[in-house]
Design an enzyme around this catalytic site. Structure first.
Site, PDB file in Angstrom:
ATOM      1  N   HIS A  48     -11.362  -5.564   8.866  1.00  0.00           N
ATOM      2  CA  HIS A  48     -12.114  -5.335   7.624  1.00  0.00           C
ATOM      3  C   HIS A  48     -13.365  -4.500   7.867  1.00  0.00           C
ATOM      4  CE1 HIS A  48      -9.541  -8.711   6.552  1.00  0.00           C
ATOM      5  NE2 HIS A  48      -9.742  -8.420   5.282  1.00  0.00           N
ATOM      6  N   GLU A 108       0.805  -1.233   0.000  1.00  0.00           N
ATOM      7  CA  GLU A 108       0.000   0.000   0.000  1.00  0.00           C
ATOM      8  C   GLU A 108       0.833   1.275   0.000  1.00  0.00           C
ATOM      9  OE1 GLU A 108      -0.683  -2.693   1.644  1.00  0.00           O
ATOM     10  OE2 GLU A 108      -2.662  -3.258   0.896  1.00  0.00           O
TER      11      GLU A 108
END
Ligand SMILES: Cc1ncc(C[n+]2csc(CCOP(=O)(O)OP(=O)(O)O)c2C)c(N)n1
Lengths: 333, 330
Positions: free
Chosen positions: B133, B66
């Site tokens: 999540h 990322e």
């Protein structure tokens, strides 16, 4: 090819130009250090003393439309890209005429119009950014290249690895330099990594790597040229480890007592300016007179720079509020 | 330009796809990068078919990294591209925190180089995603000058805000709520439109209490408003839509009218956006307040996984109703 052979292919004018920038870098950083000792500089001073050949070498090897993303020991790169000694000193003094208008200090400079990505303190952060610059070139099928640099310490950060990997996977036109000056602040190389040569890291990414004599401006130039050519031709990234030595402390406040004196003595003999002078003399490209002329020219330019910077205005306090966001009208670079 | 599509109903998720598609065909400099967004079409299938249409170099599958992805987007943006990064889940944005806050956010301020870039961050709970999540990470970036943050609550806003974000010259984090992806549908205009960044919207007009909220919580507030209307209490629901820059004017106008304010968000309570809005309201509207400013938010824990735990964790309609009854008594 040995650098000694390759140097014959470099034009005299180019070599003299590189010599000039080596001297300009040294003189500028010496002058800034003197200002620092007088207490006139805000913040720290990080020099490239003894390592000037790296930035001068790679910045001389790129084309006008190429981009460079230097790190904190690359003063020569800024100078070659046209950021003047006056602007650099203004930056150190926090003046409005510095490239960041007083918003940031020392070598945290950049200017897209001159093809320089601004350096951020956070080491290795600019490597993924350089990868992205190369990605834009590749998407648009432009034959442009970006060259970036990091210290040996910076190669321990994740961003170094993420950038190297992404660039290699996508064969992006980026050249990664590494200034291996044996220390990261006080940390010696053997506590930074368990490999003797930083270049070994390139193998893990399937990227070609080379070790270069970082004190030989011609060697750096030739290696950079080769890597730039390769990148431009679609061959992907290259990693170039320049072996050198940090001759001053990490910054000018640091006496660097942790560096063995003998090591410094040994490297002093390999000073990049000394090496360049020996080479120019040996090739018959310069005599004592020519070298002296460069010295005089550099001196004048630095003093003019000091004057420019000292006469420049400080930014007004409320200017601190400006520029957080880019405006809608701001054109694309 | 793409030819205008006939009026049709789309989900929140499809609205996001449409915005990307239209912006990509309108402007060659727009490109997408992220994990598994190519042939696979992304974890939520937002970019399904995009690579076929726009090619491998405008819909780039990246390595799993990322920070490297966001750094690359920043570099490309400085070269005149308009990258749109997909975080597979907003939670993973933490790996790119440094690039976002130190490079992207400070770039223009420091040396004048604009970074026109969007990071799409699928966020929020209610989908049994557990601690990794389900996060609402907007609070981390709320405190980083130089970033714009948006969080649409409807398909209309999802499309319009994403288009505005792509056209903006600054780094924008676009928080898209996973819970809303397939639960909301709307008929969108056929012509090109944007929802301007920096403008809140009063989603329901009411005279008694202002509920200031964003994202999926907007719908909770609207549900509570329906229930409370039966008791004669009228909630005004202010959907911030943009978190940075905050539309202070709309917030203040609403609170000046109702004299009572509830902050509602799904993010943890401490140091959340609700705290900032409450402080602003206290500073600017103190004279017209008839009661305390209340906050309804998730407790200060990670998002728990198990159904019963997550249900307990997330703000509920009954919480809003209870807070409104308490305030109505003032
Ligand atoms: C991410 C990060 N951590 C720590 C620092 C503080 N710091 C500045 S320079 C430096 C050492 C850098 O070593 P190296 O990368 O080898 O470059 P050199 O200074 O030796 O050229 C450190 C630790 C920083 N700038 N960035």
């Amino acid at each position: 090819m040995e650098a000694a052979d390759a140097v014959k292919d470099i034009k005299r004018a180019d070599l003299l130009q590189m010599y000039y920038y080596l001297r300009l870098t040294r003189a500028l950083e010496d002058r800034v250090t003197a200002l620092y000792r007088q207490g006139r500089i805000m913040g720290g001073v990080y020099t490239s003393n003894g390592m000037e050949a790296i930035a001068v070498g790679y910045s001389s090897a790129v084309g006008r439309n190429d981009i460079i993303a230097p790190y904190h020991r690359d003063m020569g790169a800024f100078l070659i890209r046209g950021i003047t000694p006056g602007e650099v000193i203004a930056q150190y003094l926090g003046k409005r005429t510095g490239p960041t208008k007083g918003k940031d200090g020392n070598v945290h400079m950049g200017d897209l119009k001159r093809g320089v990505i601004g350096f951020v303190s956070h080491l290795a952060d600019n490597l993924p950014v350089a990868t992205g610059v190369a990605l834009a070139f590749k998407i648009r099928r432009e034959s442009r290249v970006v060259v970036t640099n990091t210290g040996d310490g910076g190669t321990s950060r994740g961003d170094f690895h993420e950038a190297m990997n992404f660039a290699a996977v996508r064969k992006l036109p980026v050249v990664f330099f590494c200034n291996n000056n044996q220390y990261a602040y006080s940390t010696p190389l053997h506590l930074q990594m368990a490999i003797p040569d930083v270049v070994d890291r390139a193998k893990a990414y399937g990227m070609p790597g080379e070790i270069v004599d970082g004190n030989d401006v011609a060697a750096v130039y030739v290696a950079a040229q080769r890597a730039v050519r390769r990148a431009r031709a679609g061959g992907g990234p290259t990693f170039l480890e320049c072996k050198t030595m940090r001759m001053h402390g990490h910054s000018e406040h640091d006496s660097a007592k942790y560096v063995p004196r003998e090591l410094l003595e040994e490297w002093k003999k390999k000073d990049p300016i000394l090496k360049a002078e020996q080479m120019l003399t040996k090739l018959g490209y310069a005599d004592a007179g020519t070298l002296h002329e460069v010295e005089e020219r550099v001196k004048k330019e630095i003093e003019a720079g000091v004057e420019f910077a000292e006469q420049s205005p400080m930014p007004e306090g409320p200017e601190a509020l400006e520029g957080v966001f880019a405006s809608d009208e701001e054109v694309k670079p | 330009m793409t030819t205008a599509a006939p009026p049709h109903e789309v989900t929140y998720l499809e609205a996001i796809s449409e915005a990307l598609d239209e912006e990509m065909s309108r402007d060659d400099s727009v490109f997408l990068l992220g994990e598994d967004i190519g042939p696979y079409g992304g974890a939520f299938r937002i970019t399904e078919g995009f690579q076929k249409k726009y090619g491998e170099w405008r819909v780039l599958d990246t390595p799993l990294a990322e920070s490297g992805i966001v750094g690359a987007a920043i570099g490309a943006a400085m070269m005149g591209m308009r990258p749109v990064v997909e975080m597979q889940f907003a939670d993973f944005i933490s790996c790119a925190f440094d690039q976002i806050t130190e490079v992207a956010a400070k770039n223009h301020y420091r040396w004048g180089a604009a970074v026109p870039m969007v990071i799409r961050a699928p966020f929020g709970g209610g989908v049994h995603g557990g601690p990794f999540h389900s996060e609402c990470p907007e609070g981390w970036f709320f405190h980083s000058p130089g970033l714009k943050l948006v969080a649409p609550s409807t398909p209309y806003d999802a499309k319009g805000l994403l288009k505005a974000a792509i056209r903006d010259n600054n780094p924008v984090i676009y928080f898209e709520h996973k819970f809303l992806y397939r639960r909301l549908k709307a008929v969108l205009p056929t012509e090109d439109y944007i929802v301007p960044i920096g403008k809140a919207e009063v989603k329901r007009i009411g005279r008694d209490i202002s509920v200031i909220t964003y994202g999926a919580m907007v719908h909770l507030a609207l549900e509570a408003a329906d229930l409370l209307a039966k008791e004669g209490t009228e909630l005004e629901v202010v959907d911030l839509r943009t978190l940075i820059p905050l539309d202070k004017q709309t917030i203040f106008e609403s609170v000046r009218k109702t004299s009572k304010a509830i902050m509602l968000h799904e993010d943890n309570k401490t140091g959340g956006i609700g705290a900032e809005v409450a402080a602003l309201v206290a500073e600017e509207c103190f004279d017209c307040l008839d009661g305390p400013i209340l906050r309804i938010a998730a407790p200060d824990t990670p998002v728990p996984f198990s159904t019963t735990l997550e249900e307990f964790f997330l703000p509920k309609v009954v919480d809003v109703v209870a807070a409104a009854r308490k305030l109505a008594a003032y």
